[in-house]
Design a protein around this motif. Structure first.
Motif, PDB file in Angstrom:
ATOM      1  N   HIS A  85      42.350  48.414  39.354  1.00  0.00           N
ATOM      2  CA  HIS A  85      42.054  47.378  40.348  1.00  0.00           C
ATOM      3  C   HIS A  85      40.632  47.527  40.872  1.00  0.00           C
ATOM      4  N   PRO A  86      39.672  47.281  40.027  1.00  0.00           N
ATOM      5  CA  PRO A  86      38.282  47.484  40.448  1.00  0.00           C
ATOM      6  C   PRO A  86      37.827  46.400  41.407  1.00  0.00           C
ATOM      7  N   SER A  87      36.756  46.707  42.132  1.00  0.00           N
ATOM      8  CA  SER A  87      36.121  45.684  42.963  1.00  0.00           C
ATOM      9  C   SER A  87      35.318  44.759  42.050  1.00  0.00           C
ATOM     10  N   GLU A  88      34.909  43.603  42.597  1.00  0.00           N
ATOM     11  CA  GLU A  88      34.087  42.706  41.784  1.00  0.00           C
ATOM     12  C   GLU A  88      32.777  43.379  41.393  1.00  0.00           C
ATOM     13  N   ALA A  89      32.234  44.177  42.306  1.00  0.00           N
ATOM     14  CA  ALA A  89      30.975  44.865  41.989  1.00  0.00           C
ATOM     15  C   ALA A  89      31.171  45.809  40.808  1.00  0.00           C
ATOM     16  N   GLU A  90      32.307  46.491  40.784  1.00  0.00           N
ATOM     17  CA  GLU A  90      32.559  47.414  39.660  1.00  0.00           C
ATOM     18  C   GLU A  90      32.735  46.637  38.354  1.00  0.00           C
ATOM     19  N   GLU A 112      29.363  45.616  37.194  1.00  0.00           N
ATOM     20  CA  GLU A 112      28.647  46.797  36.714  1.00  0.00           C
ATOM     21  C   GLU A 112      29.019  47.078  35.242  1.00  0.00           C
ATOM     22  N   VAL A 113      30.288  47.045  34.943  1.00  0.00           N
ATOM     23  CA  VAL A 113      30.716  47.332  33.568  1.00  0.00           C
ATOM     24  C   VAL A 113      30.342  46.174  32.640  1.00  0.00           C
ATOM     25  N   LEU A 114      30.496  44.962  33.143  1.00  0.00           N
ATOM     26  CA  LEU A 114      30.179  43.790  32.317  1.00  0.00           C
ATOM     27  C   LEU A 114      28.687  43.730  31.978  1.00  0.00           C
ATOM     28  N   SER A 115      27.862  44.348  32.820  1.00  0.00           N
ATOM     29  CA  SER A 115      26.421  44.277  32.561  1.00  0.00           C
ATOM     30  C   SER A 115      26.040  45.024  31.290  1.00  0.00           C
ATOM     31  N   GLY A 116      26.982  45.712  30.688  1.00  0.00           N
ATOM     32  CA  GLY A 116      26.719  46.333  29.387  1.00  0.00           C
ATOM     33  C   GLY A 116      26.945  45.395  28.217  1.00  0.00           C
ATOM     34  N   HIS A 117      27.104  44.120  28.509  1.00  0.00           N
ATOM     35  CA  HIS A 117      27.333  43.124  27.446  1.00  0.00           C
ATOM     36  C   HIS A 117      26.447  41.911  27.663  1.00  0.00           C
ATOM     37  N   ALA A 140      38.073  36.071  34.934  1.00  0.00           N
ATOM     38  CA  ALA A 140      39.171  36.515  34.075  1.00  0.00           C
ATOM     39  C   ALA A 140      39.517  37.969  34.358  1.00  0.00           C
ATOM     40  N   ILE A 141      38.488  38.801  34.480  1.00  0.00           N
ATOM     41  CA  ILE A 141      38.773  40.219  34.688  1.00  0.00           C
ATOM     42  C   ILE A 141      39.357  40.441  36.078  1.00  0.00           C
ATOM     43  N   LYS A 142      38.890  39.640  37.035  1.00  0.00           N
ATOM     44  CA  LYS A 142      39.508  39.740  38.366  1.00  0.00           C
ATOM     45  C   LYS A 142      40.987  39.395  38.281  1.00  0.00           C
ATOM     46  N   GLU A 143      41.273  38.322  37.542  1.00  0.00           N
ATOM     47  CA  GLU A 143      42.693  37.942  37.427  1.00  0.00           C
ATOM     48  C   GLU A 143      43.494  39.056  36.751  1.00  0.00           C
ATOM     49  N   ALA A 144      42.943  39.608  35.688  1.00  0.00           N
ATOM     50  CA  ALA A 144      43.682  40.627  34.935  1.00  0.00           C
ATOM     51  C   ALA A 144      43.851  41.913  35.733  1.00  0.00           C
TER      52      ALA A 144
END
Ligand code: FES
Ligand code: FES
Lengths: 797, 273, 182
Positions: free
Chosen positions: C128-133, C136-141, C154-158
């Protein structure tokens, strides 16, 4: 559309499961060879010699092609502008940009081909390179193509109305020069070509992630010295993005075809990212001097534009498209009757330019909308007032522009009012005031643009004068085609003349067709790979110039209506009612007046397949309907050079607030509002996705992405570590608004919307930066390095 | 692009690894996480006859707590160190810098020692090592174990004091007590190499060790006491800076002038807290 | 000690999406090429081959990493998971995939497999990460189509708390993931 359920795309299950079928995923014949392109390290040089003997002796190497092979075995590519310049799929005798293909190594694997490439000895004699477009026009400049005798290969001047008189009677003349940089939208999938040559038939079968327009098919076939049907071009069902860029795979289609012919084996080439960045394709850079004749309250009486566009080393078909695609709309969203435009095409030692999302729009609007902001600053007026004072009034639609575009519909003022209303503009002004009071640099920017969709295939002939056009024969129109088929059990399938690149065409076409047939979108299969040997296509086919919503979608609608009416005719007999009383709904075909009198959809379809004799007389039996859409509004250029360059014209109004960090010199977009009028929206979810994607690319152009060359012509943006595609961290939020003025010219009322923010966002941000810093010149992309230099110049870094 | 051919060797122990280095010397390269090395191999920017993959050498995949220093083995990934439960307490400056190193996905594979070995002038971990006065542990058959101070190790842009037959087995970060730390950097995009990176360690009186990456061939460190802004401004003028696509030397200097005093202030504030 | 000389094709055995298999490759073969062209799983994409775009991301022993920066031989004996393993045998999308579909988080879909694999790893460590987290991870793509907003949604929903109990990754014996720390 707020709160509406999001569409579940048909495309997604396969793409989310790793079951996409992109070009490099498809199986190739056993024995397929792999190619690697050797590219020029020089911006300008004569090729003195190429010695491939060591490479050819390397294990697993089948061939090394050079310019000589290409000259012997193929024809030069046709271009849109007649010049004495020849261009081939490999450099012949001379290289003219860093990254230009010089030789092709064909080997048993890509690894081996790259090893062998290092063994090819190429001697160059460097020549002076010319990179700057303005300097390239000077008499003393080195010539890119000596036989052309100039680098400025096309100049045309256009006059509409009485610009001289307008300038004579104006209160003020306000001018400024803007430079739009070079960049590309670098799809994450690079080019892929798999070519096979059949020596017995001298025919080519090529798989490539080409995107259209298919007007390039004859160019490729001619280069390969075969008739069109002997070049079977197949486009895979999935493509990893394009944004215009994948048109430029075409020279490699020819090159791999030649390699297949030489080796007698299928040849596959997968472009590497390094190759893609250095030489695939770039948007052209443009230097524009714009001057307005204005009254003291900011009304524009006349406009002069001098547009110098740099296409790099070659003018590939369909260039100089970006200069002419916007030609009818050169006055943007403004009601200006007197216009003079000078279009100048220059060649330099850079990679050739070609299609790119926005296609001429970003360049034009950077000049026009920066000028609007300058007018306000110089006249001490509110920039929004200046914009509104000049907008085309709603009452004037359909509106004929000075340069000949026929704007179909709109209420620009209303759209601006909605977007600035709701407290949005007040909030921005409040923030700016507060930020400035705290000593910060905060600015507000606006941009209004007209977004053309579905290009008139004849727009480019405006580059010729009326006489030359006469001689060449008229060019105009744009044909769209789609086909609806129904099988013996009632399953519906659709094909269409678009290439897939992520625009959700499958989803939208299924919705359009299913609606007419009384089915659910899930009942309709859409197959969008194109095979030029078997599918219907025209020169306009492909996915570019936002032609889907006003073109192919309409063709699919027409095909579905034809099919619907046919089914009504068949069912009327079986239901014993008149065709007018038949409706298609809920998977049934039934009597409107007595819905219980119904047949299952599949049953009616079966009749056509199994019992053609039961069909109404004079009805063709097959359940295969082709919709062809060819709008009348797309006329050829008039004798006085007026041209309706596109079919529909949407509208975008953007407004943003930016803050410039005084310590890091970074521009932060604080708030961004984007208002769109794209007529009727075909699918809200997909529309939003397209707008967000274009917005991200607009931000990229404003702040991050640039193809940089040094003075000698070396390319400095050669990896994704140097060419800065924004990540999620760099894309600010955007509030998207819609206002709808359906196009009266199409049965669906829909216009394009996927390019607008590529056109509006760079200049909107530039305007905000100009406001924040109080400067007249805002070079793009506005990087920390440039912001720092601007502040240093003004003595306050 | 694809790498040139090379032999691949995957030793299981440090002994095996240094025996291989003794055999091949300059003809070999060490592969640990590969996040800097493999791109260069793929782009054919470098060539190697032998690739020695140490990623499975268990004795190198260890974070050792030696009381006043923390030893991080050569196979320890950046994310492993980031997840080390005592990191924030023992090595707060490393904890502050690690999130700036690449991305989640590259930190999963990239090693702490690899980053130090690569010696990029604006890279975060070499900077932190320099500011903390850490050490690099090297081993070879010929010289045995050598321990070099960070300053002696990183010599210039992508250049270190490692001899061709030496393996970096670990880096050592000193545990500092009673001081505050802070880290900041400016990059074009999130996760990019920094244009400048700044790290500070300060005591309660306000005396600070300030480290700057991105202004010369290697990280530089200076003691700053008193008027930080003036001291930083003077120092920044001494540093030549360098030009690249993304930053001019003048921009780099101004970034340091603008940001370093804040970093120092933050470190002092943390010390007080 | 494993030794392979440069021209030698060696047999590389690994567990791919739960199945043990092997194929031959020379030492310089990149894992991305090995998966796609050696083992025929083309769901893992290649967008740059120099470690920036992220679309080649796969899991090795549960850890998300760039397969273009990994040699095939380095994956020897490891458990590799690719995007093909996410949906059920019947084609049913898992919660993360479904959330992508629900939120129009993909257009061309070329970047998508890598993003799915990154978050398969990340959400297993931090459900259950925060949006900032997430960002942060998505910025690697890199994604060129979407502007990222749909992906974040989508990731927030998941990863919303109501998704408790969904396991994105069945843990493997050789799970080498570190617990998440911010
Ligand atoms: S292909 Fe591996 S990161 Fe781009
Ligand atoms: S969906 Fe096309 S690159 Fe992301």
């Amino acid at each position: 559309m707020a709160g509406a359920q999001k569409t579940l795309r048909k495309e997604d299950p396969a793409l989310l499961s790793g079951r996409g079928r992109y070009a490099d995923d498809l199986p190739v014949p056993v024995g397929t060879l792999h190619a690697h392109v050797i590219r020029s390290p020089h911006a300008h040089a004569d090729i003195v010699s190429i010695d491939a003997s060591a490479a050819l002796a390397h294990d697993g190497v089948w061939a090394v092609l050079t310019g000589d092979d290409v000259r012997n075995m193929s024809e030069p590519f046709l271009a849109a502008v007649k010049t004495p310049v020849t261009q081939w799929s490999l450099a012949v005798e001379r290289v003219r940009y860093v990254g230009e293909p010089v030789a092709l190594v064909v080997a048993e694997s890509r690894y081996i081909a790259e090893d062998a490439a290092e063994l090819v000895a190429i001697a160059y004699a460097p020549l002076e390179a010319i990179l700057d477009p303005v300097a390239a026009c000077e008499k003393s400049a080195p010539l890119i193509h000596p036989q052309a005798e100039t680098n400025e290969v096309s100049v045309r001047k256009f006059c509409y109305g009485d610009t001289e008189a307008a300038f004579a009677k104006a209160d003020r003349r306000i001018a400024m020069t803007t430079e739009f940089p070079r960049l590309s939208f670098t799809p994450i999938e690079c080019y892929v070509v798999v070519a096979t040559h059949n020596a017995a038939e001298n025919s080519y079968d090529v798989l490539a992630n080409f995107q259209g327009p298919f007007s390039m098919h004859p160019v490729m076939a001619r280069a390969l010295r075969v008739a069109g049907p002997k070049l079977r071009l197949r486009i895979p069902p999935d493509s990893g993005g394009s944004f215009g860029i994948k048109l430029s795979v075409f020279p490699y289609v020819v090159l791999m075809g030649l390699a297949a012919k030489i080796t007698g084996r299928p040849v596959k080439w997968v472009e590497d990212r390094i190759e893609h960045l250095v030489s695939a394709s770039s948007g052209p850079n443009r230097v524009t001097t714009a001057e307005a004749a204005v009254t003291k309250d900011g009304r524009i009486l006349g406009l002069r534009l001098d547009q110098l566009e740099d296409y790099g080393a070659f003018l590939r078909a369909p260039m100089p498209g970006p200069l002419y695609r916007m030609h009818g709309a050169v006055t943007g969203a403004y009601d200006v009757a007197n216009v003079e435009v000078v279009n100048r095409v220059v060649l330099t030692n850079k990679m050739p330019s070609s299609l790119i999302r926005g296609f001429g729009g970003p360049q034009l609007y950077l000049a026009l909308e920066r000028l609007m902001q300058r007018i306000a600053v110089e006249l001490k007026l509110d920039p929004l007032d200046v914009i509104c004072r000049n907008l085309v009034p709603a009452a004037k639609f359909p509106y004929k522009t000075a340069a000949g575009a026929l704007y179909d519909s709109g209420d620009y003022l209303r759209a601006v009012e909605i977007a600035t209303g709701g407290g949005r503009l007040e909030e921005l002004k409040r923030k700016r005031a507060a930020a400035r009071a705290a000593g910060k640099k905060y600015g507000i920017g606006f941009a209004v643009i007209v977004e053309p969709a579905m290009s008139n295939m004849g727009y480019l002939s405006t580059v010729m004068n009326a006489q030359a056009r006469e001689k060449a024969g008229p060019k105009n129109g744009a044909v769209s085609m789609a086909r609806v088929n129904i099988d013996p059990l009632g399953a519906v399938s659709v094909t269409a003349d678009v290439t897939v690149q992520g625009q959700s065409h499958e989803t939208v076409l299924a919705e359009i067709v299913s609606r007419e047939l009384g089915l659910k979108p899930d009942d309709v299969e859409v197959v969008l790979e194109i095979d030029t040997a078997k599918d219907q296509w025209s020169i306009a086919a492909g996915t570019y110039s936002s032609r889907f919503a006003s073109g192919t979608a309409v063709a699919a609608h027409l095909a579905a209506v034809q099919m619907r009416d046919k089914l009504k005719g068949i069912a009327a007999r079986q239901l014993n009612v008149l065709p007018e009383d038949v409706e298609l709904a809920q998977g049934k075909i039934r009597s409107r007046s007595n819905p219980d009198n119904a047949l299952p959809f599949g049953r009616v379809a079966a009749t056509s397949h199994w019992s053609p004799v039961m069909l109404p007389e004079s009805m063709a039996p097959a359940l295969s309907e082709t919709g062809v859409w060819s709008p009348q509004e797309l006329e050829p250029p008039s004798h006085d050079d007026r041209i309706n360059t596109s079919f529909t014209y949407g509208f975008v109004f953007d407004m943003c607030g930016v803050e410039i960090d005084p310590k890091t010199y970074q521009v932060r977009v604080d708030r961004y509002v984007s208002m769109h009028d794209a007529g009727r929206i075909l699918n809200a979810t997909i529309a939003e996705g397209q707008i967000r994607g274009a917005f991200a690319q607009g931000v990229a152009a404003a702040l991050y992405e640039e193809f940089t060359y040094n003075e000698e012509g070396a390319f400095l943006s050669g990896t994704f570590a140097d060419y800065l595609v924004p990540t999620v961290s760099e894309i600010p939020p955007v509030e998207i608004l819609h206002h709808s003025s359906p196009s009266p010219f199409t049965p669906l009322g829909a216009k394009g919307l996927a390019e607008g923010n590529c056109m509006s966002t760079p200049v909107c941000i530039a305007n905000a930066i100009a406001d924040a810093l109080g400067v007249a010149d805002v070079p793009l992309p506005a990087t920390p390095r440039r912001i720092h230099a601007m502040l240093a110049e003004s003595g306050k870094p | 692009m694809k790498p040139r051919p090379f032999d691949y060797v995957r030793p299981d122990t440090v002994e095996e690894a240094i025996a291989l280095l003794a055999e091949y010397g300059d003809d070999a390269r060490i592969l640990a996480g590969g996040q800097s090395l493999v791109p260069m191999l793929n782009l054919r920017l470098i060539e190697t006859r032998v690739l020695i993959d140490i990623s499975r050498v268990a004795e190198l995949d260890v974070i050792g707590d030696r009381g006043n220093l923390i030893e991080v083995g050569a196979a320890v990934t950046q994310n492993k160190l980031m997840a080390w439960p005592q990191l924030k307490q023992k090595l707060p400056l490393v904890a502050a810098a690690l999130p700036f190193v690449g991305h989640f996905q590259t930190r999963n594979k990239g090693t702490v020692c690899g980053s130090v070995a690569h010696a990029d002038p604006s890279s975060e971990l070499p900077l932190v090592l320099a500011v903390l006065g850490g050490e690099v542990v090297l081993r070879s058959q010929q010289r045995g174990t050598r321990v070099l101070a960070a300053e002696a190790f990183q010599q210039d842009m992508l250049t270190t004091a490692r001899a061709a037959d030496e393996l970096i087995t670990a880096v050592r970060f000193p545990v500092i007590e009673g001081k505050g730390v802070a880290f900041n950097e400016v990059a074009r995009r999130h996760g990019d190499f920094a244009i400048v990176a700044i790290a500070a360690v300060a005591d309660a009186r306000g005396a600070a060790q300030l480290g700057v990456g991105g202004l010369s061939g290697r990280p530089v460190v200076r003691a700053i006491d008193g008027d930080a802004a003036a001291a930083v401004a003077a120092w920044a003028e001494e540093l030549e800076g360098y030009e690249d696509l993304h930053a001019s030397a003048a921009l780099r200097r101004d970034l340091v002038k603008n940001l370093a005093p804040d970093v120092i202030a933050e470190a002092i504030e943390k010390c007080a807290a | 000690m494993r030794r392979v000389s440069k021209d030698q094709k060696t047999r590389i055995a690994l567990t791919l999406n739960g199945r043990k298999l092997a194929a031959e490759a020379e030492p310089r073969m990149l894992l991305s090429d090995f998966l796609r062209h050696g083992l025929g799983l083309t769901g893992t994409h290649v967008g740059c081959e120099h470690g920036v775009c992220g679309c080649c991301t796969v899991l090795i022993d549960g850890v998300a990493q760039r397969s273009c920066l990994t040699l095939a031989v380095q994956a020897e004996g490891r458990e590799v998971r690719t995007v093909e393993s996410l949906a059920g045998a019947d084609g049913k999308l898992n919660a993360l995939q479904q959330a992508f579909r629900n939120n129009h988080a993909l257009q061309c879909g070329f970047c998508t497999p890598g993003i799915l694999m990154s978050f398969t790893d990340f959400l297993a460590r931090n459900p259950h990460p925060s949006e900032a987290e997430i960002r942060e991870v998505l910025s690697g793509h890199l994604c060129r189509c979407t502007g990222y907003a749909g992906i974040v949604a989508a990731i927030k929903e998941a990863s919303s708390p109501k998704q408790v109990g969904i396991m994105y990754l069945t843990s493997t014996q050789s799970d080498r993931r570190e617990p998440f720390s911010a």
